[in-house]
Design a protein around this motif. Sequence first.
Motif, mmCIF file in Angstrom:
data_model
loop_
_atom_site.group_PDB
_atom_site.id
_atom_site.type_symbol
_atom_site.label_atom_id
_atom_site.label_comp_id
_atom_site.label_asym_id
_atom_site.label_seq_id
_atom_site.Cartn_x
_atom_site.Cartn_y
_atom_site.Cartn_z
ATOM 1 N N ILE A 614 -4.343 53.907 20.897
ATOM 2 C CA ILE A 614 -3.726 52.580 20.944
ATOM 3 C C ILE A 614 -4.751 51.507 20.594
ATOM 4 O O ILE A 614 -4.453 50.525 19.909
ATOM 5 C CB ILE A 614 -3.101 52.330 22.333
ATOM 6 N N THR A 615 -5.980 51.705 21.043
ATOM 7 C CA THR A 615 -7.056 50.767 20.697
ATOM 8 C C THR A 615 -7.288 50.761 19.188
ATOM 9 O O THR A 615 -7.504 49.701 18.585
ATOM 10 C CB THR A 615 -8.347 51.156 21.425
ATOM 11 N N LEU A 616 -7.214 51.934 18.562
ATOM 12 C CA LEU A 616 -7.462 52.025 17.124
ATOM 13 C C LEU A 616 -6.325 51.417 16.295
ATOM 14 O O LEU A 616 -6.571 50.760 15.286
ATOM 15 C CB LEU A 616 -7.651 53.495 16.724
ATOM 16 N N ILE A 617 -5.080 51.642 16.733
ATOM 17 C CA ILE A 617 -3.970 51.116 15.933
ATOM 18 C C ILE A 617 -3.641 49.670 16.283
ATOM 19 O O ILE A 617 -2.899 49.000 15.562
ATOM 20 C CB ILE A 617 -2.701 51.989 16.076
ATOM 21 N N ALA A 618 -4.222 49.202 17.406
ATOM 22 C CA ALA A 618 -4.043 47.797 17.834
ATOM 23 C C ALA A 618 -2.558 47.452 17.878
ATOM 24 O O ALA A 618 -1.786 48.150 18.498
ATOM 25 C CB ALA A 618 -4.822 46.867 16.912
ATOM 26 N N ASN A 619 -2.154 46.374 17.213
ATOM 27 C CA ASN A 619 -0.762 45.924 17.261
ATOM 28 C C ASN A 619 -0.003 46.243 15.971
ATOM 29 O O ASN A 619 0.960 45.561 15.620
ATOM 30 C CB ASN A 619 -0.715 44.421 17.538
ATOM 31 N N ASP A 620 -0.461 47.255 15.261
ATOM 32 C CA ASP A 620 0.164 47.627 14.000
ATOM 33 C C ASP A 620 1.476 48.382 14.266
ATOM 34 O O ASP A 620 1.491 49.587 14.494
ATOM 35 C CB ASP A 620 -0.790 48.508 13.186
ATOM 36 N N LYS A 621 2.607 47.663 14.238
ATOM 37 C CA LYS A 621 3.902 48.275 14.521
ATOM 38 C C LYS A 621 4.335 49.237 13.418
ATOM 39 O O LYS A 621 5.237 50.055 13.631
ATOM 40 C CB LYS A 621 4.956 47.195 14.707
ATOM 41 N N LYS A 622 3.704 49.129 12.241
ATOM 42 C CA LYS A 622 4.054 50.012 11.131
ATOM 43 C C LYS A 622 3.185 51.271 11.104
ATOM 44 O O LYS A 622 3.319 52.093 10.195
ATOM 45 C CB LYS A 622 3.930 49.264 9.810
ATOM 46 N N PRO A 624 1.924 54.894 11.476
ATOM 47 C CA PRO A 624 2.673 56.167 11.595
ATOM 48 C C PRO A 624 2.486 56.826 12.961
ATOM 49 O O PRO A 624 3.158 57.807 13.256
ATOM 50 C CB PRO A 624 2.080 57.025 10.471
ATOM 51 N N TYR A 625 1.566 56.254 13.760
ATOM 52 C CA TYR A 625 1.289 56.865 15.053
ATOM 53 C C TYR A 625 1.759 55.983 16.204
ATOM 54 O O TYR A 625 1.351 56.157 17.342
ATOM 55 C CB TYR A 625 -0.220 57.134 15.179
ATOM 56 N N ILE A 626 2.660 55.037 15.889
ATOM 57 C CA ILE A 626 3.139 54.102 16.915
ATOM 58 C C ILE A 626 3.901 54.832 18.021
ATOM 59 O O ILE A 626 4.035 54.342 19.147
ATOM 60 C CB ILE A 626 4.018 53.009 16.262
ATOM 61 N N ASN A 627 4.404 56.031 17.696
ATOM 62 C CA ASN A 627 5.138 56.810 18.700
ATOM 63 C C ASN A 627 4.251 57.246 19.856
ATOM 64 O O ASN A 627 4.723 57.793 20.855
ATOM 65 C CB ASN A 627 5.772 58.040 18.042
ATOM 66 N N LEU A 650 6.936 48.195 29.055
ATOM 67 C CA LEU A 650 6.940 46.841 28.504
ATOM 68 C C LEU A 650 6.519 46.856 27.041
ATOM 69 O O LEU A 650 7.085 46.135 26.197
ATOM 70 C CB LEU A 650 6.010 45.931 29.322
ATOM 71 N N LYS A 651 5.522 47.682 26.716
ATOM 72 C CA LYS A 651 5.083 47.822 25.327
ATOM 73 C C LYS A 651 6.191 48.446 24.468
ATOM 74 O O LYS A 651 6.442 48.024 23.335
ATOM 75 C CB LYS A 651 3.823 48.693 25.266
ATOM 76 N N LEU A 652 6.846 49.486 25.006
ATOM 77 C CA LEU A 652 7.917 50.146 24.262
ATOM 78 C C LEU A 652 9.032 49.169 23.919
ATOM 79 O O LEU A 652 9.551 49.156 22.788
ATOM 80 C CB LEU A 652 8.490 51.304 25.092
ATOM 81 N N GLU A 653 9.395 48.355 24.899
ATOM 82 C CA GLU A 653 10.462 47.388 24.657
ATOM 83 C C GLU A 653 10.064 46.375 23.583
ATOM 84 O O GLU A 653 10.876 45.977 22.751
ATOM 85 C CB GLU A 653 10.797 46.666 25.961
#
Length: 786
Positions: A614-622, A624-627, A650-653
């Motif tokens: 999560i730290t690596l992908i930060a807030n990138d909603k696009k 491929p590892y957001i799941n 809360l993050k999931l929502e």
Amino acid sequence: MFKWILFTFLTTYAFALEISVESAKDDYTPYSVINVENSEPFSCQEVKNNFDVTIKIICAFSKRPSESIKAFENDFFKVHALQKKEHFFLIIKPTHQAKLFSNIFNLTQDNTVFDKQASSAKIWNIVGYDKKIPLLHQEKSDTPTAIDFPFYLDKDKIPYVGSLDLRGNPVKIKKVEDVKEYLQVKKEFDAKQYENALDTIDDILQTYPHTLFKEELLYYKIKSYNQLKNWESVIEDAKTFLREYSSSDHIPEVLSLIAKGYAKMSQSTDADYFFDRLFSEHPKSLYTQWGYIYKGDMLADAGGNREAKKYYIRALRQTKNLEVAATAAFRLANLLSDGSLKEAALYIMKIVHADPKFFAKHLEESQKLMQKFADNSDYKTAAAMAAALLQGIDPSYDEYETLLKDKALWLTKTKDKKAAFKALEEYMKKFPDGDYIETIEKARDALFFDVSDLNASAKLDEYNKLIEEYANQSIAKRALYEKAKVLLTMHKYKEVLALKGQLLSLEKESYPKSESIIKKAATALMQGSLQKKNCLQVLSISQEYNITLSDRWDDGVYNCAMQGGDFSLSKTIALKRLKVKDVQARKKWLYRYIKVEFATGNYTDVIDAAKDLITLIANDKKSPYINVYRILFDAYSRVENRDGMIQTMLKLEKIFGPDYKDIDRYVAMINLANGMHDDNMLIKYATKVMKLQEQSHSYAQSPYVEFALYQAYMNKEDYTKAYEVIKSLDSVDLNAADRARQKYLLGTVLSKLWRDEEAKKAYKAAIKADKNSSWAKLAQSALEIG
């Protein structure tokens, strides 16, 4: 075994009334205890609901306290005081479960053992817990036929109170906190955590400005700064030390370090002042010998190699310390390597024989010097250094394979062919698929036998004849060995593997590459299977031959392993790739590692790894590892981490919005809210589930969600919404028992809304739905009362 963590966070005195709260863990499960103590006996009583669950504990006192008691709460209790006329009450409401105990014994006066809940006592204890009462394996109920009486032990036994002073009073010894802190500094320094050690020292000096360990703390500051090469701080603190602790046993070392500090900062005049003090005042000290080396370094850095050599030799001759001797010899070898390589080699060999692991402590410098010997054709010294370096490191080092290769190849250029052969075999055994395997094999073959001029097919024909003609003789074994090698070069991997049993029966000493040949064939066959996406064969080869392919095959092997359920292999591959430099690749393999760990139930590791991703992908909603957020939530759910579930939801929502994929997670939040008695949270997620079910026309979570939401609204006395929720189940298929329950609950809320005639119809519908259910009986009772 119990693991205790105790924190007393409230103590209130009112007259002789004392209230204290403690929190702890029993087998990693938290609980809390309230202790209420008064100088005069008082009574406490549990108030229970219809389900025999304690919902309130009331303690009554005959006197009013002199000071008011403020309300407070923690994870297990809500406590407030109440005054009625001259009586004072303490109200304790548990948020989970609670148990009340009286404490009526004084074992210093009488050894009494008596298990009876008293009506009044001077001390009462209330234990708050979640599911299982802590520290007790089970509670035994009273037996009606048993005799209930106190049992008295030996009254002559005198209670133990610890050490006494001359007047007979207990001795109280105040704990010396800075001892523990000082030992922590030593521990951190020994662990090479120098920054931590410095922080701890600063904390100690701030907390205990008059500590008795000031001298030692300053000493460790100097040593830590020295390790961090912070020469200005070394000098500053060393000056303070020399001024304030001039009689300390550490003076020689401090002198050596301040001199070294000045030398490193190219302030030779100041350095010489302290070197002179060190050499003249402490001529026999170990740190004087280190001082010779530091001064030699200063002279060498300034181009004074001749004078530097004198100081290195002085340190080498005077010391009995192995580390000082090795360091001095190493400095001399480096100093002489540009002019007198033979003399330098003499000093290197001294280290090789006396302290071979020294080189690993100075890996980069040693490798440079070693290569210099090899470049100047001194392969014996270079190989000796390589062998010494290998003693000080293990195969996890990036340099290990290269050093092993260099050692072997350099030895082939010396007269010691036996050692060269052994070194070549060692490389092939440890790195059968290594980067230099072909070079090593070629070098070993050059030592072992001459290569035939025949082509591959002709060689095979000749080898087959020899195997048949000289069966069970050494020449047949040699022919079999060479046949397998030729088949390997012809890419006939299945034919090589067909010889596996015969090859493995050969003597390893004479035919050391048998296993390597099999493994190479298996590796190549496995690679071909991966290209054809034949996962069954890939996993079969991997398991039978324990094959580890190069990194470029990792994607295919991982996917096959996951597809075939070989999570151990999947995990091995993912772990290997977690430290890749490419950030995108690291994200991919971290996500894959998380999936493997979740599949194998290692939820704690999943949580840690998911946080990193999560730290690596930060807030990138696009991404491929957001799941990963969903996996993290599921892991928190598995380990029943309440806070983690709430925060991740809360993050999931925020990321996914209302999504049918998360409906089971919303149900998990409903269960969590139910356990926490949090009606607002329950309403929020139950409402989401109902909306998603309506949109999808799928009611897999009904009627559980509706029943839970109905009860939450009833708790909040929002009867209109409770009615809407329970009424919505009219259009949902339910079994008889659930329909009876729904109609009974509908009647209940209609009664609350003063719609009595509709309520009666609902009660009758409940009875009709399932007349034998408990809900029908409740409905019948409601009709009779109405």
